[in-house]
Design a protein around this motif. Structure first.
Motif, PDB file in Angstrom:
ATOM      1  N   VAL A 104      -3.135 -14.091  10.790  1.00 45.50           N
ATOM      2  CA  VAL A 104      -2.100 -13.556  11.106  1.00 45.50           C
ATOM      3  C   VAL A 104      -2.567 -14.456  12.341  1.00 45.50           C
ATOM      4  CG1 VAL A 104      -0.225 -12.477  12.183  1.00 45.50           C
ATOM      5  CG2 VAL A 104      -0.838 -12.794   9.759  1.00 45.50           C
ATOM      6  N   GLU A 105      -3.746 -13.762  13.647  1.00 45.94           N
ATOM      7  CA  GLU A 105      -4.373 -13.835  14.927  1.00 45.94           C
ATOM      8  C   GLU A 105      -4.802 -15.116  15.043  1.00 45.94           C
ATOM      9  OE1 GLU A 105      -8.861 -12.338  16.073  1.00 45.94           O
ATOM     10  OE2 GLU A 105      -8.268 -10.802  15.235  1.00 45.94           O
ATOM     11  N   TYR A 106      -5.386 -15.990  13.872  1.00 43.89           N
ATOM     12  CA  TYR A 106      -6.195 -17.099  14.014  1.00 43.89           C
ATOM     13  C   TYR A 106      -5.107 -17.665  14.376  1.00 43.89           C
ATOM     14  CZ  TYR A 106      -9.953 -15.165  13.370  1.00 43.89           C
ATOM     15  OH  TYR A 106     -11.647 -14.852  13.121  1.00 43.89           O
ATOM     16  N   LEU A 107      -3.320 -17.855  13.649  1.00 37.13           N
ATOM     17  CA  LEU A 107      -2.335 -18.492  13.091  1.00 37.13           C
ATOM     18  C   LEU A 107      -1.675 -18.397  14.811  1.00 37.13           C
ATOM     19  CD1 LEU A 107      -1.245 -18.037   9.635  1.00 37.13           C
ATOM     20  CD2 LEU A 107      -1.471 -20.268  10.560  1.00 37.13           C
ATOM     21  N   LYS A 108      -1.745 -17.764  15.186  1.00 37.51           N
ATOM     22  CA  LYS A 108      -0.863 -17.053  16.885  1.00 37.51           C
ATOM     23  C   LYS A 108      -1.115 -17.780  16.982  1.00 37.51           C
ATOM     24  CE  LYS A 108       1.550 -12.500  15.528  1.00 37.51           C
ATOM     25  NZ  LYS A 108       1.722 -11.476  16.424  1.00 37.51           N
ATOM     26  N   ALA A 109      -2.557 -18.008  17.825  1.00 39.54           N
ATOM     27  CA  ALA A 109      -3.992 -18.547  18.608  1.00 39.54           C
ATOM     28  C   ALA A 109      -3.387 -20.553  18.070  1.00 39.54           C
ATOM     29  CB  ALA A 109      -5.201 -17.775  18.516  1.00 39.54           C
ATOM     30  N   LYS A 110      -3.390 -20.131  17.181  1.00 37.49           N
ATOM     31  CA  LYS A 110      -3.281 -22.249  16.898  1.00 37.49           C
ATOM     32  C   LYS A 110      -5.050 -22.040  16.794  1.00 37.49           C
ATOM     33  CE  LYS A 110       1.176 -24.153  18.762  1.00 37.49           C
ATOM     34  NZ  LYS A 110       1.543 -24.261  16.912  1.00 37.49           N
ATOM     35  N   SER A 111      -5.768 -21.213  16.671  1.00 37.05           N
ATOM     36  CA  SER A 111      -6.951 -22.012  16.859  1.00 37.05           C
ATOM     37  C   SER A 111      -7.860 -21.910  15.195  1.00 37.05           C
ATOM     38  CB  SER A 111      -7.975 -19.924  16.636  1.00 37.05           C
ATOM     39  OG  SER A 111      -8.748 -20.157  16.930  1.00 37.05           O
ATOM     40  N   ILE A 112      -7.641 -23.597  14.496  1.00 39.86           N
ATOM     41  CA  ILE A 112      -7.720 -23.668  13.607  1.00 39.86           C
ATOM     42  C   ILE A 112      -9.584 -23.592  13.186  1.00 39.86           C
ATOM     43  CG2 ILE A 112      -7.998 -26.559  12.136  1.00 39.86           C
ATOM     44  CD1 ILE A 112      -4.985 -26.722  13.953  1.00 39.86           C
ATOM     45  N   HIS A 113     -10.480 -23.341  14.184  1.00 41.12           N
ATOM     46  CA  HIS A 113     -11.844 -23.735  13.956  1.00 41.12           C
ATOM     47  C   HIS A 113     -11.888 -22.559  13.100  1.00 41.12           C
ATOM     48  CE1 HIS A 113     -10.803 -22.791  18.189  1.00 41.12           C
ATOM     49  NE2 HIS A 113     -11.939 -22.025  18.021  1.00 41.12           N
ATOM     50  N   GLU A 158      -3.402 -17.026  31.181  1.00 40.57           N
ATOM     51  CA  GLU A 158      -2.815 -16.160  30.496  1.00 40.57           C
ATOM     52  C   GLU A 158      -1.035 -16.226  31.493  1.00 40.57           C
ATOM     53  OE1 GLU A 158      -1.239 -11.927  28.964  1.00 40.57           O
ATOM     54  OE2 GLU A 158      -3.717 -12.466  29.548  1.00 40.57           O
ATOM     55  N   HIS A 159      -1.287 -16.387  32.729  1.00 36.14           N
ATOM     56  CA  HIS A 159       0.114 -16.255  33.132  1.00 36.14           C
ATOM     57  C   HIS A 159       0.247 -17.458  33.925  1.00 36.14           C
ATOM     58  CE1 HIS A 159      -0.922 -11.195  33.077  1.00 36.14           C
ATOM     59  NE2 HIS A 159      -2.494 -11.365  33.543  1.00 36.14           N
ATOM     60  N   GLY A 160      -0.046 -18.387  33.463  1.00 33.86           N
ATOM     61  CA  GLY A 160       0.318 -19.601  34.440  1.00 33.86           C
ATOM     62  C   GLY A 160      -0.212 -20.336  35.190  1.00 33.86           C
ATOM     63  N   ALA A 161      -1.181 -19.434  36.110  1.00 34.97           N
ATOM     64  CA  ALA A 161      -1.358 -20.848  37.035  1.00 34.97           C
ATOM     65  C   ALA A 161      -2.644 -21.688  36.645  1.00 34.97           C
ATOM     66  CB  ALA A 161      -2.519 -19.414  38.055  1.00 34.97           C
ATOM     67  N   ALA A 162      -3.289 -22.386  34.994  1.00 28.70           N
ATOM     68  CA  ALA A 162      -3.696 -22.717  34.507  1.00 28.70           C
ATOM     69  C   ALA A 162      -2.964 -23.388  33.436  1.00 28.70           C
ATOM     70  CB  ALA A 162      -5.258 -22.656  34.299  1.00 28.70           C
ATOM     71  N   ASP A 163      -2.765 -24.064  33.166  1.00 32.16           N
ATOM     72  CA  ASP A 163      -2.116 -24.973  31.807  1.00 32.16           C
ATOM     73  C   ASP A 163      -4.005 -24.861  30.745  1.00 32.16           C
ATOM     74  OD1 ASP A 163      -0.245 -25.833  33.290  1.00 32.16           O
ATOM     75  OD2 ASP A 163      -0.743 -27.034  33.471  1.00 32.16           O
ATOM     76  N   ILE A 164      -4.468 -24.372  31.501  1.00 24.90           N
ATOM     77  CA  ILE A 164      -5.354 -24.853  30.513  1.00 24.90           C
ATOM     78  C   ILE A 164      -6.780 -24.464  30.675  1.00 24.90           C
ATOM     79  CG2 ILE A 164      -4.254 -26.491  28.711  1.00 24.90           C
ATOM     80  CD1 ILE A 164      -7.075 -28.438  29.883  1.00 24.90           C
ATOM     81  N   LYS A 173     -16.027 -16.701  24.040  1.00 27.30           N
ATOM     82  CA  LYS A 173     -14.863 -16.564  23.428  1.00 27.30           C
ATOM     83  C   LYS A 173     -15.527 -14.727  23.493  1.00 27.30           C
ATOM     84  CE  LYS A 173     -12.642 -15.691  19.258  1.00 27.30           C
ATOM     85  NZ  LYS A 173     -11.520 -16.436  18.591  1.00 27.30           N
ATOM     86  N   ASP A 174     -16.529 -14.349  23.912  1.00 27.55           N
ATOM     87  CA  ASP A 174     -16.763 -13.147  24.393  1.00 27.55           C
ATOM     88  C   ASP A 174     -16.241 -12.352  25.340  1.00 27.55           C
ATOM     89  OD1 ASP A 174     -18.227 -14.932  25.868  1.00 27.55           O
ATOM     90  OD2 ASP A 174     -19.148 -13.560  27.118  1.00 27.55           O
ATOM     91  N   ILE A 175     -15.621 -13.227  26.152  1.00 22.28           N
ATOM     92  CA  ILE A 175     -14.405 -12.407  26.899  1.00 22.28           C
ATOM     93  C   ILE A 175     -13.136 -13.022  26.844  1.00 22.28           C
ATOM     94  CG2 ILE A 175     -13.117 -13.564  29.575  1.00 22.28           C
ATOM     95  CD1 ILE A 175     -15.852 -14.702  30.533  1.00 22.28           C
ATOM     96  N   LEU A 176     -13.091 -14.088  26.386  1.00 23.23           N
ATOM     97  CA  LEU A 176     -11.210 -14.067  24.881  1.00 23.23           C
ATOM     98  C   LEU A 176     -11.396 -12.222  24.414  1.00 23.23           C
ATOM     99  CD1 LEU A 176     -10.987 -17.388  24.084  1.00 23.23           C
ATOM    100  CD2 LEU A 176      -9.703 -15.718  25.455  1.00 23.23           C
ATOM    101  N   LEU A 177     -12.499 -12.293  23.630  1.00 24.98           N
ATOM    102  CA  LEU A 177     -12.500 -11.188  22.198  1.00 24.98           C
ATOM    103  C   LEU A 177     -12.496  -9.575  23.215  1.00 24.98           C
ATOM    104  CD1 LEU A 177     -15.073 -12.126  19.977  1.00 24.98           C
ATOM    105  CD2 LEU A 177     -12.979 -11.713  19.329  1.00 24.98           C
ATOM    106  N   GLU A 178     -12.910  -9.546  24.144  1.00 29.22           N
ATOM    107  CA  GLU A 178     -13.361  -8.354  25.588  1.00 29.22           C
ATOM    108  C   GLU A 178     -11.917  -8.261  25.380  1.00 29.22           C
ATOM    109  OE1 GLU A 178     -14.652  -5.596  27.322  1.00 29.22           O
ATOM    110  OE2 GLU A 178     -15.229  -5.974  25.179  1.00 29.22           O
ATOM    111  N   ASN A 179     -10.903  -8.987  26.341  1.00 24.54           N
ATOM    112  CA  ASN A 179     -10.385  -9.406  27.199  1.00 24.54           C
ATOM    113  C   ASN A 179      -8.486  -9.589  26.386  1.00 24.54           C
ATOM    114  OD1 ASN A 179     -11.262  -8.178  30.001  1.00 24.54           O
ATOM    115  ND2 ASN A 179     -12.103  -9.997  28.983  1.00 24.54           N
ATOM    116  N   SER A 180      -8.789 -10.273  25.398  1.00 23.39           N
ATOM    117  CA  SER A 180      -7.963 -10.248  24.346  1.00 23.39           C
ATOM    118  C   SER A 180      -6.452 -10.847  25.412  1.00 23.39           C
ATOM    119  CB  SER A 180      -6.737  -8.656  23.834  1.00 23.39           C
ATOM    120  OG  SER A 180      -8.126  -7.863  23.012  1.00 23.39           O
ATOM    121  N   HIS A 181      -5.996 -11.688  25.717  1.00 26.75           N
ATOM    122  CA  HIS A 181      -5.525 -12.701  26.174  1.00 26.75           C
ATOM    123  C   HIS A 181      -4.861 -13.504  25.679  1.00 26.75           C
ATOM    124  CE1 HIS A 181      -7.243 -11.817  30.630  1.00 26.75           C
ATOM    125  NE2 HIS A 181      -8.859 -12.716  30.073  1.00 26.75           N
ATOM    126  N   ALA A 182      -3.151 -13.189  26.024  1.00 29.33           N
ATOM    127  CA  ALA A 182      -2.087 -13.467  25.041  1.00 29.33           C
ATOM    128  C   ALA A 182      -2.469 -15.535  25.369  1.00 29.33           C
ATOM    129  CB  ALA A 182      -1.142 -12.958  25.072  1.00 29.33           C
TER     130      ALA A 182
END
Length: 526
Positions: free
Chosen positions: A165-174, A375-381, A386-395
């Motif tokens: 579910v977590e990966y589907l929500k994030a569109k993380s196919i890899h 996450e807050h839209g200042a940047a599109d991408i 991955k370590d930072i993503l896991l630590e901060n749980s950005h949406a």
């Protein structure tokens, strides 16, 4: 004498328009109190947007809570068996995702309660489309919990289903692909799940693609039939072209059944509308009716027109790049896409660089800040470890593993270290959330000591028993007489996207990803 009325904000204007639209459709205003007994939220915590509820003790000694949600109060209050069409305009109290502080959030929404069928669902979706049109350029994405649940049955444990579910929500196919291998799924099962995760687009087209998977595997016909019947109804009321199917839209399975949906508006980084069919919630309150509805978050809409001057052209793609080695390696990939950012490799204090011919703008930021910018839209991408993503749980959406900066997040300790369960384990790390979550998954009680550098020193001087840190080769650990005890996760640079930006700029973002993967010729991007 003339009286000057106060100027209304975007949210206030919209609220008045929506109330008028709802009443014209036969919905009646429903009011709820500002607080409820805390017990209702304690029993239904997983239904809420967050776990934090503001509580206080009432005059009678009961523990009370400021209302974090309206739907729970409505489900509790409605008489069993009653047919109701209602709307509300209320304030709820939640922890603000952006500031981390508690805030008062303005919501307006509709609920259809009673005998709910395809016509009633289509009516609610039509209201959702009309509501979004009042805000600006918008997109309504829908999903079906029955379809999602069917695919999740491939995984035989709650752990794998939760990760899926977590990966589907994030569109993380890899990440999904790795999970299917870890779970030991057959090639056929893995192919179904990966094919399913890629489905998104116009309602009718995606239904046909989904049908191929369904018929091939002989799944239950019910969810597919419901989608097709809904499609017919949406076509009859001429909104089917406005509806997109996207199975990354997933709500809590314990409460929602069937239809779920979210609405996005161009220029607003988060969803502004969320809803679905919640018969399961009604059952928890021993109510026999079905129910479907949605809420609009007025606070998100307040600043819709307040874009910076440089963002007037919506075709620009804004990229947050990390400073340092990871950013340098990412620039090499951008050069493959023939992106020319004049001066970005020069030693200067400049932070924003543009390729005006391709309308790409890059920001240089601290690696730990990339997720926040996206996450807050200042940047599109953006590109972030991955370590930072896991630590901060950005949406955010995690679209692509670039393979840059490969390393492992590990638990390490002194050579020969033996863990005894009869004491609290002291763990030093600059990733406190990763450390807590990892040991919690193992059922181990720990004390986490947050450090910012020289993590390897902690067990050597007795500050901690073990550390959680990143390592590429393990040489630094070995040089300090430390050894790897277990691997928490693999890590590398991931390309992430803002959810709203991916909806409205998805074609350009996907082209860029395709070039980085080597799927398209360089000059294809433009």
């Amino acid at each position: 004498m003339s009286i000057e009325l106060p100027r209304l904000g975007n949210d206030e204007k919209l609220s008045l328009k929506l109330r008028r639209a709802f009443e014209l459709k036969g919905y009646h205003l429903f009011r709820v109190g500002s607080f409820e007994e805390y017990d209702i939220y304690l029993k239904n915590k997983s239904f809420l947007a967050g776990e934090d509820v503001i509580t206080f003790t009432g005059a009678n000694g009961k523990l009370m809570a400021l209302k974090p949600d309206v739907t729970l109060s409505i489900a509790k209050s409605i008489t069993n068996g009653a047919e109701r069409k209602l709307y509300y305009s209320e304030n709820v109290f939640r922890r603000n995702k952006q500031t981390g502080e508690y805030s008062e959030i303005r919501q307006i929404g509709v609920e259809r309660i009673g005998k709910i069928g395809i016509e009633e669902e289509a009516e609610i979706l039509n209201l959702a489309v009309q509501s979004l049109d009042m805000v600006g350029k918008s997109s309504l994405l829908i999903s079906h919990m029955g379809v999602v649940e069917t695919l999740l049955e491939y995984f035989d444990s709650p752990y794998y289903r939760k990760k899926a579910v977590e990966y589907l929500k994030a569109k993380s196919i890899h990440s999904l692909e790795e999970l299917t291998k870890e779970a030991g799924l057959t090639d056929e099962a893995a192919d179904d799940i990966l094919s399913f995760s890629r489905l998104k687009g116009q309602f009718s087209e995606v239904c046909e693609e989904l049908k191929e998977i369904w018929i091939k595997r002989g799944f239950s016909d019910e969810p597919l039939i419901q989608l097709y019947e809904l499609g017919k109804q949406l076509a009859e009321i001429n909104i089917i072209e406005r509806i997109y199917l996207d199975f990354s839209i997933i709500n809590n399975i314990d409460y929602y059944n069937g239809l779920v949906f979210q609405g996005y508006v161009d220029g607003i980084p988060h969803s502004v509308l969320s809803g679905g069919r919640y018969d399961n919630l009604m059952k928890k309150f021993k109510k026999s009716q079905g129910a479907v509805g949605f809420a609009i978050y007025l606070d998100e809409i307040e600043n819709v027109d307040k874009k910076s001057k440089g963002d007037e052209d919506e075709t620009w793609v804004n990229i947050a790049l990390p400073k340092g080695r990871m950013g340098s390696d990412t620039l090499k990939l951008l050069k493959m896409a023939d992106v020319v950012l004049d001066g970005i490799e020069e030693d200067s204090r400049k932070l924003i660089f543009e390729d005006k011919s391709k309308k790409i703008r890059c920001f240089l930021v601290k690696p730990s800040d990339v997720g926040s910018y996206v996450e807050h839209g200042a940047a599109d991408i953006g590109v972030v470890g991955k370590d930072i993503l896991l630590e901060n749980s950005h949406a955010v959406l995690e679209l692509y593993d670039t393979g840059i900066g490969k390393c492992r997040i590990v638990v390490a300790g002194k050579e020969g270290f033996c863990d005894f369960d009869n004491k609290i384990l002291k763990v030093a790390s600059k990733f406190p959330n990763i450390a807590r979550n990892y040991f919690a998954s193992k059922g181990r009680t720990v004390e986490v000591i947050e450090l910012q550098g020289s993590i390897e020193l902690a067990p050597l001087v007795g500050l901690s028993d073990v550390i959680v840190d990143i390592t590429e080769s393990g040489s630094t650990l070995r040089d300090n007489n430390l050894e790897i005890i277990s691997v928490v996760s693999e890590s590398s640079a991931r390309l992430i996207a803002n959810k709203s930006a991916y909806i409205f700029k998805g074609e350009r973002i996907n082209r860029l990803i395709g070039i980085l993967k080597g799927e398209f010729h360089e000059n294809y991007y433009g």
